[in-house]
Structure formats: C-alpha cells, structure tokens
Design a protein around this motif. Structure first.
Motif, mmCIF file in Angstrom:
data_model
loop_
_atom_site.group_PDB
_atom_site.id
_atom_site.type_symbol
_atom_site.label_atom_id
_atom_site.label_comp_id
_atom_site.label_asym_id
_atom_site.label_seq_id
_atom_site.Cartn_x
_atom_site.Cartn_y
_atom_site.Cartn_z
ATOM 1 N N SER A 106 10.917 64.147 4.243
ATOM 2 C CA SER A 106 9.485 64.010 3.311
ATOM 3 C C SER A 106 8.357 63.223 3.836
ATOM 4 O O SER A 106 7.383 63.309 3.527
ATOM 5 C CB SER A 106 9.914 63.793 1.857
ATOM 6 O OG SER A 106 10.038 62.242 1.723
ATOM 7 N N HIS A 113 0.398 61.607 1.075
ATOM 8 C CA HIS A 113 0.982 63.220 1.139
ATOM 9 C C HIS A 113 2.495 63.297 0.875
ATOM 10 O O HIS A 113 2.984 64.277 0.354
ATOM 11 C CB HIS A 113 0.674 63.853 2.371
ATOM 12 C CG HIS A 113 -0.856 64.070 2.580
ATOM 13 N ND1 HIS A 113 -1.497 63.170 3.643
ATOM 14 C CD2 HIS A 113 -1.975 64.831 2.096
ATOM 15 C CE1 HIS A 113 -2.821 63.291 3.495
ATOM 16 N NE2 HIS A 113 -2.999 64.497 2.954
ATOM 17 N N SER A 134 8.095 66.452 -0.626
ATOM 18 C CA SER A 134 6.858 67.036 0.309
ATOM 19 C C SER A 134 7.558 67.534 1.698
ATOM 20 O O SER A 134 8.275 66.798 2.239
ATOM 21 C CB SER A 134 5.837 66.021 0.261
ATOM 22 O OG SER A 134 6.296 64.983 1.036
ATOM 23 N N LEU A 135 6.942 68.439 2.372
ATOM 24 C CA LEU A 135 7.261 69.019 3.608
ATOM 25 C C LEU A 135 5.916 68.267 4.558
ATOM 26 O O LEU A 135 4.726 68.740 4.163
ATOM 27 C CB LEU A 135 7.544 70.097 3.890
ATOM 28 C CG LEU A 135 8.998 70.864 3.298
ATOM 29 C CD1 LEU A 135 8.787 72.191 3.560
ATOM 30 C CD2 LEU A 135 9.983 70.051 3.947
ATOM 31 N N ALA A 137 2.864 68.429 7.318
ATOM 32 C CA ALA A 137 2.150 69.484 7.639
ATOM 33 C C ALA A 137 2.785 69.739 9.118
ATOM 34 O O ALA A 137 2.895 70.820 9.605
ATOM 35 C CB ALA A 137 0.779 68.986 7.766
ATOM 36 N N GLU A 171 12.365 76.717 0.414
ATOM 37 C CA GLU A 171 11.160 75.918 1.103
ATOM 38 C C GLU A 171 9.815 76.808 0.993
ATOM 39 O O GLU A 171 9.806 78.052 1.520
ATOM 40 C CB GLU A 171 11.253 75.646 2.698
ATOM 41 C CG GLU A 171 10.504 74.964 3.447
ATOM 42 C CD GLU A 171 10.928 74.728 4.840
ATOM 43 O OE1 GLU A 171 10.093 74.919 5.772
ATOM 44 O OE2 GLU A 171 12.208 74.763 5.108
ATOM 45 N N ASP A 173 5.323 76.436 0.249
ATOM 46 C CA ASP A 173 4.012 75.987 0.000
ATOM 47 C C ASP A 173 4.182 74.419 0.171
ATOM 48 O O ASP A 173 3.438 73.546 -0.735
ATOM 49 C CB ASP A 173 3.559 76.300 -1.362
ATOM 50 C CG ASP A 173 3.210 77.660 -1.618
ATOM 51 O OD1 ASP A 173 2.951 78.396 -0.861
ATOM 52 O OD2 ASP A 173 3.341 78.218 -2.682
ATOM 53 N N GLY A 174 4.698 73.979 1.287
ATOM 54 C CA GLY A 174 4.949 72.500 1.388
ATOM 55 C C GLY A 174 5.857 71.738 0.739
ATOM 56 O O GLY A 174 5.873 70.425 0.807
#
Length: 184
Positions: A106, A113, A134-135, A137, A171, A173-174
């Motif tokens: 993450s 973020h 979260s992933l 960017a 997985e 949308d982020g």
C-alpha cells in the motif's frame, strides 16, 4: 507455512524496539512483549490445527501495532475486530498474509495517499474478513521475500475449508481488496 516469518518484518520490529530503548521510551517493554507474544504464538500455539479466534486476533493486532512503529506521526490504518465470539476456532496464521500484503503493497508511508482498512466480522459459525489498501500510482519495488503468499493461502483454504469458504480478490480504481468468508 505456519512457522514462516518474514525476516524483513522481524528485523524492522527489533530495530524499532531498539530505537525505543535508546529513547528510553516507556513503550519499549510493551512492544517487546508484543513481539515475544507473536513468536510464542507462531512457535507453540500454531502447532494445533485450530486456535481460538481471540489468539489469531491478538497476533494480528500485535503485528499491526509493530508496523505502526514505522512512523511516529501515525499511519492511515483503520482496524475493526469483532471480538464478540472469541472462542470460534480457526486455522492459525490464516489471516495474516492478507494483512502483511496490505502493509507491503500500500506504500503506507505515503501519509497523503497510503491507507489500509481491516475489518473482521463474526457470525455464530463463520467469519468475514476484509482487507483493503491503497495502490500506489507507480509500482513500488518489492523486497525479495514473498510472492507466494496468496497462492499459499488459497491452497490452505482448499485443504482446510473445502466448499466452506469464499475468497474474493480484486484490484479496481486504485484499491486492492481481499474478502474472505469462512464457515467454521
């Protein structure tokens, strides 16, 4: 599988606790006990086919607490463990790979973020476990340890809970999401 521990995590935890001792922090003994409890759980309690859910939760909470030492300003991690049925029996170390992956992938150190949410709900004879993170960017370089965790968990679920589990991994949308329901 039950006896594996990520050496990267172990060294980081020991280094963070060492730093607390140098700072003469009152939290150092508590964190050392958490690490000791985790090792005891892995080496002794995990020899059984199942463990009470409260022991698995304690292991997860200790892991999360030690991970939170990474940043003294706090990390964006939300955790909810339903502890209303502490004596439900579960295969030991079944849930930790999902939590480890969330912290690993993450980029939680990015306070703007990076985030993780962990939710464990229980029913009379089942658990529902969801981990979302979260992933970043951009792809983050991963350490050399691991890479087979989710495959191993899938295989363990097939062996221990055939026809009694649903594992959903997505997985989008982020957001990386793992949802697991196990009939105990």
């Amino acid at each position: 599988l039950k006896s594996q521990i990520n050496p990267h995590f172990l060294f980081n935890a020991l280094n963070n606790i060492y730093t607390l001792t140098l700072l003469k922090s009152d939290n150092a003994p508590d964190h050392l006990l958490k690490l000791s409890g985790m090792l005891r759980y892995m080496l002794h309690d995990c020899k059984a086919e199942t463990v009470p859910l409260h022991k698995e939760i304690a292991y997860l909470q200790n892991f999360i607490d030690l991970q939170m030492l990474k940043d003294s300003s706090g990390l964006n991690v939300k955790v909810h463990f339903d502890e209303s049925r502490p004596n439900l029996n579960i295969a030991p170390m079944l849930l930790i790979p999902f939590v480890e992956n969330a912290f690993k992938h993450s980029k939680i150190e990015d306070l703007a973020h990076g985030w993780i949410t962990i939710d464990l709900r229980t029913g009379e004879h089942h658990i529902e476990f969801e981990v979302k993170n979260s992933l970043p960017a951009h792809n983050v370089a991963k350490d050399a340890v691991g890479g087979i965790g989710l495959h191993n968990v899938r295989r363990q679920l097939e062996l221990l809970y055939p026809g009694r589990h649903v594992l959903e991994i997505s997985e989008k949308d982020g957001v990386f999401r793992v949802g697991l329901r196990v009939e105990l």
